[in-house]
Design a protein around this motif. Structure first.
Motif, PDB file in Angstrom:
ATOM      1  N   PRO A 225      -9.748  -6.096 -21.382  1.00 41.11           N
ATOM      2  CA  PRO A 225     -10.377  -6.187 -22.713  1.00 41.11           C
ATOM      3  C   PRO A 225     -11.646  -7.045 -22.702  1.00 41.11           C
ATOM      4  O   PRO A 225     -12.604  -6.749 -23.420  1.00 41.11           O
ATOM      5  CB  PRO A 225      -9.286  -6.837 -23.575  1.00 41.11           C
ATOM      6  CG  PRO A 225      -8.016  -6.561 -22.860  1.00 41.11           C
ATOM      7  CD  PRO A 225      -8.369  -6.573 -21.403  1.00 41.11           C
ATOM      8  N   THR A 226     -11.650  -8.111 -21.889  1.00 40.81           N
ATOM      9  CA  THR A 226     -12.825  -8.991 -21.864  1.00 40.81           C
ATOM     10  C   THR A 226     -14.066  -8.251 -21.388  1.00 40.81           C
ATOM     11  O   THR A 226     -15.175  -8.530 -21.858  1.00 40.81           O
ATOM     12  CB  THR A 226     -12.570 -10.214 -20.960  1.00 40.81           C
ATOM     13  OG1 THR A 226     -12.158  -9.765 -19.665  1.00 40.81           O
ATOM     14  CG2 THR A 226     -11.514 -11.106 -21.547  1.00 40.81           C
ATOM     15  N   PHE A 227     -13.907  -7.329 -20.460  1.00 37.72           N
ATOM     16  CA  PHE A 227     -15.058  -6.554 -19.971  1.00 37.72           C
ATOM     17  C   PHE A 227     -15.702  -5.777 -21.109  1.00 37.72           C
ATOM     18  O   PHE A 227     -16.930  -5.787 -21.278  1.00 37.72           O
ATOM     19  CB  PHE A 227     -14.612  -5.584 -18.863  1.00 37.72           C
ATOM     20  CG  PHE A 227     -15.641  -4.529 -18.551  1.00 37.72           C
ATOM     21  CD1 PHE A 227     -16.774  -4.845 -17.806  1.00 37.72           C
ATOM     22  CD2 PHE A 227     -15.490  -3.219 -19.022  1.00 37.72           C
ATOM     23  CE1 PHE A 227     -17.730  -3.865 -17.521  1.00 37.72           C
ATOM     24  CE2 PHE A 227     -16.437  -2.245 -18.744  1.00 37.72           C
ATOM     25  CZ  PHE A 227     -17.561  -2.565 -17.990  1.00 37.72           C
ATOM     26  N   TRP A 228     -14.911  -5.118 -21.937  1.00 36.66           N
ATOM     27  CA  TRP A 228     -15.456  -4.304 -23.031  1.00 36.66           C
ATOM     28  C   TRP A 228     -16.049  -5.174 -24.133  1.00 36.66           C
ATOM     29  O   TRP A 228     -17.053  -4.808 -24.749  1.00 36.66           O
ATOM     30  CB  TRP A 228     -14.363  -3.380 -23.577  1.00 36.66           C
ATOM     31  CG  TRP A 228     -13.940  -2.365 -22.559  1.00 36.66           C
ATOM     32  CD1 TRP A 228     -12.787  -2.365 -21.828  1.00 36.66           C
ATOM     33  CD2 TRP A 228     -14.699  -1.246 -22.112  1.00 36.66           C
ATOM     34  NE1 TRP A 228     -12.767  -1.307 -20.961  1.00 36.66           N
ATOM     35  CE2 TRP A 228     -13.931  -0.595 -21.125  1.00 36.66           C
ATOM     36  CE3 TRP A 228     -15.930  -0.711 -22.457  1.00 36.66           C
ATOM     37  CZ2 TRP A 228     -14.364   0.555 -20.472  1.00 36.66           C
ATOM     38  CZ3 TRP A 228     -16.380   0.432 -21.815  1.00 36.66           C
ATOM     39  CH2 TRP A 228     -15.610   1.055 -20.838  1.00 36.66           C
ATOM     40  N   LEU A 229     -15.425  -6.324 -24.377  1.00 42.40           N
ATOM     41  CA  LEU A 229     -15.991  -7.242 -25.368  1.00 42.40           C
ATOM     42  C   LEU A 229     -17.369  -7.735 -24.928  1.00 42.40           C
ATOM     43  O   LEU A 229     -18.322  -7.770 -25.719  1.00 42.40           O
ATOM     44  CB  LEU A 229     -15.056  -8.434 -25.590  1.00 42.40           C
ATOM     45  CG  LEU A 229     -13.728  -8.158 -26.303  1.00 42.40           C
ATOM     46  CD1 LEU A 229     -12.867  -9.418 -26.324  1.00 42.40           C
ATOM     47  CD2 LEU A 229     -13.971  -7.658 -27.724  1.00 42.40           C
ATOM     48  N   VAL A 230     -17.487  -8.117 -23.657  1.00 45.59           N
ATOM     49  CA  VAL A 230     -18.769  -8.602 -23.151  1.00 45.59           C
ATOM     50  C   VAL A 230     -19.805  -7.472 -23.126  1.00 45.59           C
ATOM     51  O   VAL A 230     -20.989  -7.695 -23.410  1.00 45.59           O
ATOM     52  CB  VAL A 230     -18.594  -9.204 -21.735  1.00 45.59           C
ATOM     53  CG1 VAL A 230     -19.951  -9.581 -21.145  1.00 45.59           C
ATOM     54  CG2 VAL A 230     -17.697 -10.425 -21.791  1.00 45.59           C
ATOM     55  N   LEU A 231     -19.360  -6.267 -22.818  1.00 42.91           N
ATOM     56  CA  LEU A 231     -20.285  -5.129 -22.808  1.00 42.91           C
ATOM     57  C   LEU A 231     -20.865  -4.881 -24.200  1.00 42.91           C
ATOM     58  O   LEU A 231     -22.077  -4.697 -24.364  1.00 42.91           O
ATOM     59  CB  LEU A 231     -19.560  -3.873 -22.315  1.00 42.91           C
ATOM     60  CG  LEU A 231     -20.400  -2.582 -22.295  1.00 42.91           C
ATOM     61  CD1 LEU A 231     -21.568  -2.714 -21.325  1.00 42.91           C
ATOM     62  CD2 LEU A 231     -19.518  -1.383 -21.926  1.00 42.91           C
ATOM     63  N   ILE A 232     -20.006  -4.896 -25.209  1.00 45.56           N
ATOM     64  CA  ILE A 232     -20.461  -4.636 -26.578  1.00 45.56           C
ATOM     65  C   ILE A 232     -21.369  -5.760 -27.075  1.00 45.56           C
ATOM     66  O   ILE A 232     -22.420  -5.500 -27.673  1.00 45.56           O
ATOM     67  CB  ILE A 232     -19.256  -4.458 -27.528  1.00 45.56           C
ATOM     68  CG1 ILE A 232     -18.460  -3.208 -27.147  1.00 45.56           C
ATOM     69  CG2 ILE A 232     -19.738  -4.350 -28.976  1.00 45.56           C
ATOM     70  CD1 ILE A 232     -17.167  -3.052 -27.911  1.00 45.56           C
ATOM     71  N   LEU A 233     -20.988  -7.010 -26.823  1.00 40.03           N
ATOM     72  CA  LEU A 233     -21.831  -8.113 -27.304  1.00 40.03           C
ATOM     73  C   LEU A 233     -23.181  -8.141 -26.583  1.00 40.03           C
ATOM     74  O   LEU A 233     -24.193  -8.517 -27.169  1.00 40.03           O
ATOM     75  CB  LEU A 233     -21.093  -9.453 -27.193  1.00 40.03           C
ATOM     76  CG  LEU A 233     -20.862 -10.120 -25.845  1.00 40.03           C
ATOM     77  CD1 LEU A 233     -22.070 -10.894 -25.374  1.00 40.03           C
ATOM     78  CD2 LEU A 233     -19.646 -11.052 -25.933  1.00 40.03           C
ATOM     79  N   THR A 234     -23.197  -7.715 -25.339  1.00 41.08           N
ATOM     80  CA  THR A 234     -24.461  -7.645 -24.611  1.00 41.08           C
ATOM     81  C   THR A 234     -25.359  -6.557 -25.190  1.00 41.08           C
ATOM     82  O   THR A 234     -26.569  -6.766 -25.378  1.00 41.08           O
ATOM     83  CB  THR A 234     -24.219  -7.376 -23.117  1.00 41.08           C
ATOM     84  OG1 THR A 234     -23.369  -8.402 -22.587  1.00 41.08           O
ATOM     85  CG2 THR A 234     -25.534  -7.363 -22.345  1.00 41.08           C
ATOM     86  N   CYS A 235     -24.779  -5.410 -25.482  1.00 41.36           N
ATOM     87  CA  CYS A 235     -25.550  -4.324 -26.107  1.00 41.36           C
ATOM     88  C   CYS A 235     -26.079  -4.756 -27.471  1.00 41.36           C
ATOM     89  O   CYS A 235     -27.187  -4.384 -27.869  1.00 41.36           O
ATOM     90  CB  CYS A 235     -24.687  -3.072 -26.251  1.00 41.36           C
ATOM     91  SG  CYS A 235     -24.262  -2.286 -24.676  1.00 41.36           S
TER      92      CYS A 235
END
Length: 496
Positions: free
Chosen positions: A271-281
């Motif tokens: 889950p942390t990977f997807w959270l970081v991906l979205i916040l980066t975008c």
């Protein structure tokens, strides 16, 4: 000008034209002179009418003798409600206290670094998204969709949608506190030679230093005095932290992945990977819309310039960010949109070195980032009758609301040398759009007691709410003066 002028058209048919006698010719000339004189007189009367509207028969005469009603509730209760515990701070408190309740539970129970890392990233995710332009616009759109038939107590709560910055700061501070616990747990695991690696721990310490620095520089008192330092720290420390978080997340996932599971598979199932991906975008998206646009400058006076843009249309309540140096500084200005007119404009008044430069050396091009974003005046359509209060260049955010005229409005604008500073065009267009406008020249009449003057107009106009755009001290004074007397009032906040 808001009003449109229509030219009269006439068609002439010549049948059996008979030459006029000298007497008839003279009569025709006299008739033309009378028509021209009447037209000139009409224009003069119109200008006189516009000028007289500014005085409105001095509707403020004797307002200082008006008795203000008693403030509601006791002094302690109203100060707690309207000043110390504003909605912004209440939202901050809800987010932070909820986090701290979970924090204490996790600290007592004991948990591994991976779980603490997920909670930390979740808080930073919420914090960043609360400052994303599309998310902000979505909040305003939903909140301001409430019909006028809804009870006032609901609409006045929805009108404070601009306080969502409390969620941003609450989650940001909470995420930093969680990171402290994460680092402590990771340190313990490294010492015990457990799952967390030295590389993960080292990067985590660097991230912690960056986030603590950002929190310190974001403290309201410091941010106000050292705004440029706050911006630079927030931007560059924030970008560095995000880059390091990527490394931290991948390393932490690798530290905890099951034997036989590939790193790639473990990453995409985290889950942390997807959270970081979205916040980066979310962070990158406004920069993908970075553009250098043409601007037409209209110098209004040595105190103000009006910048005209045609690359996009805006709506009442929007503001945009401008810069000449995209990596170092950005300045937000309200957009002035006129119905039926392409593009928008923005008033820049002298308030520092950057604004002084725009007035003395008007730009031909300027950088724009992201999309137009909603601000406090977007809440005007939530109320049946609204008193709009502006001081000085605060007329910028207010003007498009006056032009749109979606609900009955009363405008109160106070400024020194109004026409000399902002020009006849703006003043006359506002008066035509809002004939009952009150324009108070502080150079001529002195600085007014804004609470008393605002209350008089609220009473006379029977306004359901007040929206004010001014400097911080006056905004807070008027908002408190109205709210403490049971009148919904809304103004920009400087805590987010």
């Amino acid at each position: 000008m808001v009003s449109e002028k229509r030219s009269a058209e006439s068609s002439q048919t010549t049948l059996n034209v008979v030459p006029l006698t000298p007497a008839e010719s003279r009569a025709a000339e006299l008739a033309k002179e009378v028509v021209d004189s009447t037209a000139a007189s009409s224009v003069a009367d119109h200008k006189s009418e516009l000028a007289s509207v500014e005085e409105k028969g001095n509707v403020w005469d004797g307002y200082l003798d008006d008795d203000l009603p008693e403030k509601t509730n006791g002094r302690l209760v109203r100060n707690l409600r309207f000043q110390i515990f504003s909605l912004y701070r209440r939202l901050f408190g809800i987010v932070f206290i909820t986090n701290m309740g979970i924090f204490i539970n996790e600290a007592v129970r004991g948990t591994n670094a991976k779980h603490l890392g997920t909670i930390t990233i979740a808080n930073l995710f919420v914090s960043i998204l609360m400052r994303q332009e599309y998310v902000i616009n979505a909040f305003f759109t939903v909140a301001c969709a409430a019909p006028l038939s809804w009870p006032l107590w609901i609409r006045r709560i929805l009108g404070r949608v601009y306080s969502i910055g409390g969620i941003h700061s609450g989650a940001g501070v909470s995420g930093t506190v969680w990171l402290i616990l994460f680092v402590a747990q990771a340190t313990r695991e490294v010492i015990r030679n457990e799952q967390t690696s030295v590389a993960t721990l080292t990067i985590s310490y660097v991230i912690l230093v960056l986030l603590v620095g950002m929190v310190i520089f974001a403290y309201p008192a410091f941010r106000t005095k050292q705004h440029d330092s706050f911006e630079a720290t927030h931007r560059f420390a924030g970008w560095t932290a995000v880059a390091l978080v990527w490394a931290q997340v991948v390393l932490l996932i690798n530290d905890y992945r099951e034997p036989g599971t590939s790193l790639g598979n473990a990453v995409v199932h985290s889950p942390t990977f997807w959270l970081v991906l979205i916040l980066t975008c979310s962070i990158i998206l406004p920069w993908l819309r970075l553009r250098k646009v043409t601007v037409k400058a209209e110098v209004l006076s040595d105190h103000a310039v009006r910048l005209h843009f045609d690359y996009v249309n805006t709506h009442p309540g929007h503001f945009t960010r401008m810069s000449h140096s995209p990596l170092t500084e950005w300045h937000s200005f309200a957009t002035i949109s006129v119905p039926g007119t392409q593009g928008y404009s923005a008033i820049v008044s002298r308030a520092g070195d950057w604004t002084k430069q725009q007035i003395e050396n008007p730009p031909k091009q300027i950088w724009i980032r992201g999309i137009p974003c909603y601000g406090v005046v977007r809440v005007v359509p939530l109320f049946r009758r609204v008193l709009l209060v502006a001081t000085g260049s605060g007329i910028g955010p207010i003007a498009p609301v006056v032009y749109a005229n979606r609900v009955p409005l009363q405008l109160l604008w106070t400024a020194p040398n109004v026409r000399k500073t902002f020009g006849d065009k703006i003043v006359d267009s506002l008066i035509e759009a809002n004939p009952n406008a009150v324009i108070y020249d502080t150079r001529k009449h002195g600085k007014p007691d804004m609470v008393k003057l605002t209350y008089r107009l609220v009473r006379e106009f029977n306004a359901e709410a007040v929206v004010i755009i001014s400097n911080q001290p006056l905004t807070e004074k008027v908002v408190y003066g109205m709210m403490s007397r049971g009148i919904p009032a809304f103004g920009a906040i400087w805590d987010s």
